[in-house]
Write an enzyme that holds these catalytic residues in place. Structure first.
Site, PDB file in Angstrom:
ATOM      1  N   ARG A 141       0.861  -1.195   0.000  1.00  9.95           N
ATOM      2  CA  ARG A 141       0.000   0.000   0.000  1.00  9.95           C
ATOM      3  C   ARG A 141       0.895   1.242   0.000  1.00  9.95           C
ATOM      4  O   ARG A 141       1.750   1.388   0.881  1.00  9.95           O
ATOM      5  CB  ARG A 141      -0.906  -0.019   1.241  1.00  9.95           C
ATOM      6  CG  ARG A 141      -1.720   1.237   1.378  1.00  9.95           C
ATOM      7  CD  ARG A 141      -2.741   1.171   2.514  1.00  9.95           C
ATOM      8  NE  ARG A 141      -3.416   2.443   2.552  1.00  9.95           N
ATOM      9  CZ  ARG A 141      -3.296   3.335   3.540  1.00  9.95           C
ATOM     10  NH1 ARG A 141      -2.585   3.076   4.606  1.00  9.95           N
ATOM     11  NH2 ARG A 141      -3.922   4.489   3.457  1.00  9.95           N
ATOM     12  N   HIS A 158      -2.597  11.208   0.891  1.00  8.57           N
ATOM     13  CA  HIS A 158      -2.044  10.942   2.215  1.00  8.57           C
ATOM     14  C   HIS A 158      -1.329  12.229   2.641  1.00  8.57           C
ATOM     15  O   HIS A 158      -0.143  12.239   2.919  1.00  8.57           O
ATOM     16  CB  HIS A 158      -1.115   9.728   2.193  1.00  8.57           C
ATOM     17  CG  HIS A 158      -0.866   9.097   3.530  1.00  8.57           C
ATOM     18  ND1 HIS A 158      -1.102   7.770   3.798  1.00  8.57           N
ATOM     19  CD2 HIS A 158      -0.390   9.609   4.685  1.00  8.57           C
ATOM     20  CE1 HIS A 158      -0.759   7.485   5.045  1.00  8.57           C
ATOM     21  NE2 HIS A 158      -0.318   8.609   5.613  1.00  8.57           N
ATOM     22  N   GLU A 167      -7.237   8.759   6.295  1.00 12.21           N
ATOM     23  CA  GLU A 167      -7.441   9.373   7.620  1.00 12.21           C
ATOM     24  C   GLU A 167      -7.805  10.856   7.537  1.00 12.21           C
ATOM     25  O   GLU A 167      -7.036  11.715   7.985  1.00 12.21           O
ATOM     26  CB  GLU A 167      -6.180   9.223   8.483  1.00 12.21           C
ATOM     27  CG  GLU A 167      -5.742   7.805   8.725  1.00 12.21           C
ATOM     28  CD  GLU A 167      -4.508   7.713   9.634  1.00 12.21           C
ATOM     29  OE1 GLU A 167      -3.964   8.758  10.039  1.00 12.21           O
ATOM     30  OE2 GLU A 167      -4.080   6.595   9.931  1.00 12.21           O
ATOM     31  N   ASN A 172      -7.459   1.952   9.932  1.00 16.39           N
ATOM     32  CA  ASN A 172      -6.143   2.170  10.523  1.00 16.39           C
ATOM     33  C   ASN A 172      -6.315   2.182  12.034  1.00 16.39           C
ATOM     34  O   ASN A 172      -7.136   2.930  12.577  1.00 16.39           O
ATOM     35  CB  ASN A 172      -5.553   3.514  10.078  1.00 16.39           C
ATOM     36  CG  ASN A 172      -5.183   3.511   8.601  1.00 16.39           C
ATOM     37  OD1 ASN A 172      -5.310   2.501   7.921  1.00 16.39           O
ATOM     38  ND2 ASN A 172      -4.709   4.642   8.113  1.00 16.39           N
ATOM     39  N   TYR A 209      -4.112   1.948  15.855  1.00 16.72           N
ATOM     40  CA  TYR A 209      -2.865   1.894  16.615  1.00 16.72           C
ATOM     41  C   TYR A 209      -3.093   1.773  18.121  1.00 16.72           C
ATOM     42  O   TYR A 209      -2.371   1.083  18.814  1.00 16.72           O
ATOM     43  CB  TYR A 209      -2.039   3.171  16.362  1.00 16.72           C
ATOM     44  CG  TYR A 209      -1.503   3.242  14.957  1.00 16.72           C
ATOM     45  CD1 TYR A 209      -0.254   2.727  14.637  1.00 16.72           C
ATOM     46  CD2 TYR A 209      -2.263   3.803  13.940  1.00 16.72           C
ATOM     47  CE1 TYR A 209       0.232   2.773  13.341  1.00 16.72           C
ATOM     48  CE2 TYR A 209      -1.781   3.858  12.634  1.00 16.72           C
ATOM     49  CZ  TYR A 209      -0.543   3.336  12.346  1.00 16.72           C
ATOM     50  OH  TYR A 209      -0.061   3.372  11.066  1.00 16.72           O
ATOM     51  N   GLU A 258      -3.567  -0.059   8.150  1.00 16.53           N
ATOM     52  CA  GLU A 258      -2.377   0.322   8.925  1.00 16.53           C
ATOM     53  C   GLU A 258      -2.503  -0.230  10.328  1.00 16.53           C
ATOM     54  O   GLU A 258      -3.543  -0.078  10.970  1.00 16.53           O
ATOM     55  CB  GLU A 258      -2.228   1.852   9.052  1.00 16.53           C
ATOM     56  CG  GLU A 258      -1.807   2.558   7.801  1.00 16.53           C
ATOM     57  CD  GLU A 258      -1.638   4.068   8.000  1.00 16.53           C
ATOM     58  OE1 GLU A 258      -1.364   4.503   9.144  1.00 16.53           O
ATOM     59  OE2 GLU A 258      -1.802   4.797   7.018  1.00 16.53           O
TER      60      GLU A 258
HETATM   61  O1  IFM Z   1       2.771   7.632  10.059  1.00 18.83           O
HETATM   62  C1  IFM Z   1       1.393   7.681  10.229  1.00 18.83           C
HETATM   63  C2  IFM Z   1       0.680   7.517   8.894  1.00 18.83           C
HETATM   64  O2  IFM Z   1       1.084   8.462   7.975  1.00 18.83           O
HETATM   65  C3  IFM Z   1      -0.809   7.659   9.089  1.00 18.83           C
HETATM   66  N1  IFM Z   1      -1.301   6.801  10.136  1.00 18.83           N
HETATM   67  C4  IFM Z   1      -0.586   6.802  11.391  1.00 18.83           C
HETATM   68  C5  IFM Z   1       0.896   6.603  11.154  1.00 18.83           C
HETATM   69  C6  IFM Z   1       1.648   6.585  12.493  1.00 18.83           C
HETATM   70  O3  IFM Z   1       1.499   7.800  13.159  1.00 18.83           O
END
Ligand code: IFM
Length: 442
Positions: free
Chosen positions: A77, A121, A166, A292, A294, A348
């Protein structure tokens, strides 16, 4: 952990983004982006870092694709840099910029790696920001034209095309908080930007459907489950507002619902920029939604005294982000509640950890983080979520926006002095996972 195979055809990939890895900012007619301007403004990015060189992927893409092939990735990606394609945002198309992505896509296909492209992006052409940026509706119209140009050129070979990555980040971090480019702190402009990013998504979906009708198209959103800090009603209320403003603000309109009420009320939004037909545009049918994920967040009402959580035994990454794998299952279930049969991807997931001084390729924390999040994805599939693939963020250490190069997300270590790439233990883990899953599905 379960040894059950993931569904046949499940895609194991890695992700990057243009400004974070390409470098070559002045090459072959590329225009200036808001991140060039922002990073070169003193005080905006940690240590004065910029994406001028980054991983120099623009010049090294062949070796980089060879490395992906060595890892056995099914898919890659990446994002397309708008200022390489339409350097001033609205004027002539830069053939050399299009050629680069054409070569990249061909190289990936030749190696049997499926290209998954994202159109935005965050590297907006600076000329468009000078004309008003995302708070101006004209930016969405310019985006539709750019989407058409890219879809016509590479859409025949990409496995998917995503419109925007995002949208919360450019609208909230870029126009409200100002820690991302263009660094504006204007609440009303931030809400207008958020809406126009959705208009841009809808217009781009139309452009993609016309230019590359056979290519699955969609959008990528970020999610962060919110937990109230206590059962106090004010904490519950604060968590609901944050959930609306973060997790539902884009998801709901994209899936045919209105903007979430509690979040809109808390922001005092007057919806002045919402024109007739916009909500239908935002809800254009999609073929997939990228998730995405985290971290999760514990929310404390600003009306209550702060809680002292110092010393709480919470596992965190080197950026201080809470590690909460179950949050990925929750995020996928939330999205699924709106999208039903639409294919989902984890587009992500990954973590920043400091590299060990003696051996930069040893990263046990990242391996553990990824293992647990893969399990969380498996749990979601077990509950019925139509998850089709998982992309680790990131293939390489790269430019982490306002935090510069301080935080390393790569399953491949990059020495930014020499540009040497070295596969980390997490890269070997990812390769063996992909290989084992392929073998099990065969
Ligand atoms: O690095 C970023 C990415 O560009 C977008 N999503 C979160 C990642 C980590 O912060």
């Amino acid at each position: 952990m379960s040894d059950d195979p993931f569904p046949p055809g499940f895609v194991w990939g890695a992700a990057t983004a243009s400004y974070q890895i390409e470098g070559a900012v002045g090459a072959d007619g590329r225009g200036e982006s808001i991140w060039d301007r922002f990073a070169h403004t003193p005080g905006r990015v940690a240590d004065g870092d910029t994406g001028d060189v980054a991983c120099d992927h623009y010049h090294r893409y062949r070796e980089d694709v060879a490395l992906m092939a060595d890892l056995g990735l099914d898919a890659y990606r990446f994002s397309v840099a708008w200022p390489r394609i339409v350097p001033d945002g609205t004027g002539s198309v830069n053939a050399a910029g299009l050629d680069f992505y054409d070569r990249l896509v061909d190289e990936l296909c030749a190696r049997g790696i499926a290209p998954h492209a994202t159109l935005y992006h965050w590297d907006l052409p600076q000329a468009l920001e000078d004309a008003g940026g995302w708070p101006a509706r004209a930016t969405a119209e310019a985006f539709a034209r750019y989407a058409d140009v890219v879809a016509r050129r590479i859409g025949d070979r990409t496995a998917t095309l995503a419109t925007i990555n995002e949208p919360w980040c450019p609208s909230y971090l870029g126009y409200r908080v100002g820690v991302h480019a263009p660094g504006r702190t204007e609440p009303a402009a931030s809400l207008a930007a958020a809406h126009h990013l959705l208009v841009a998504h809808g217009l781009a979906m139309q452009a993609i459907r016309a230019a590359a009708p056979g290519t699955p198209a969609g959008i990528v959103l970020n999610f962060e489950p919110k937990r109230p800090a206590t059962t106090h009603p004010l904490d519950l209320e604060a968590a609901i507002v944050e959930h609306d403003q973060f997790n539902r603000w884009f998801l709901d309109p994209v899936t045919g619902l209105d903007y979430p009420e509690a979040g809109a009320r808390a922001w005092g939004w007057r919806r002045e920029e919402v024109l007739p037909g916009d909500m239908a545009l935002a809800a254009a049918p999609i073929d997939f939604l990228g998730v995405n994920y985290y971290t999760s967040r514990t929310v404390r009402s600003p009306l209550l005294p702060p809680l002292d959580d110092a010393g709480a035994p919470t596992e965190r990454t080197s950026q201080g982000w809470e590690v909460h794998p179950e949050g990925l299952t929750e995020a996928l279930e939330l999205v699924w509640s709106r999208t039903g049969d639409v294919s989902l991807y984890v587009t992500e997931n990954g973590a920043a950890y400091d590299a060990a001084d003696d051996d930069r390729t040893r990263d046990p924390e990242r391996v553990s983080y990824l293992r647990r999040h893969v399990e969380a994805a498996r749990t979601a599939i077990g509950r019925g979520v139509p998850l089709k693939g998982f992309f680790v963020w990131s293939l390489f250490d790269n430019f982490e926006w306002h935090e510069g190069y301080a935080h390393r997300f790569g399953i491949v270590d990059v020495d930014f002095e020499t540009q040497e790439r070295r596969v980390r233990d997490s890269g070997r883990y990812w390769a063996s996972l992909a290989a084992a899953q392929r073998a099990a599905a065969a």
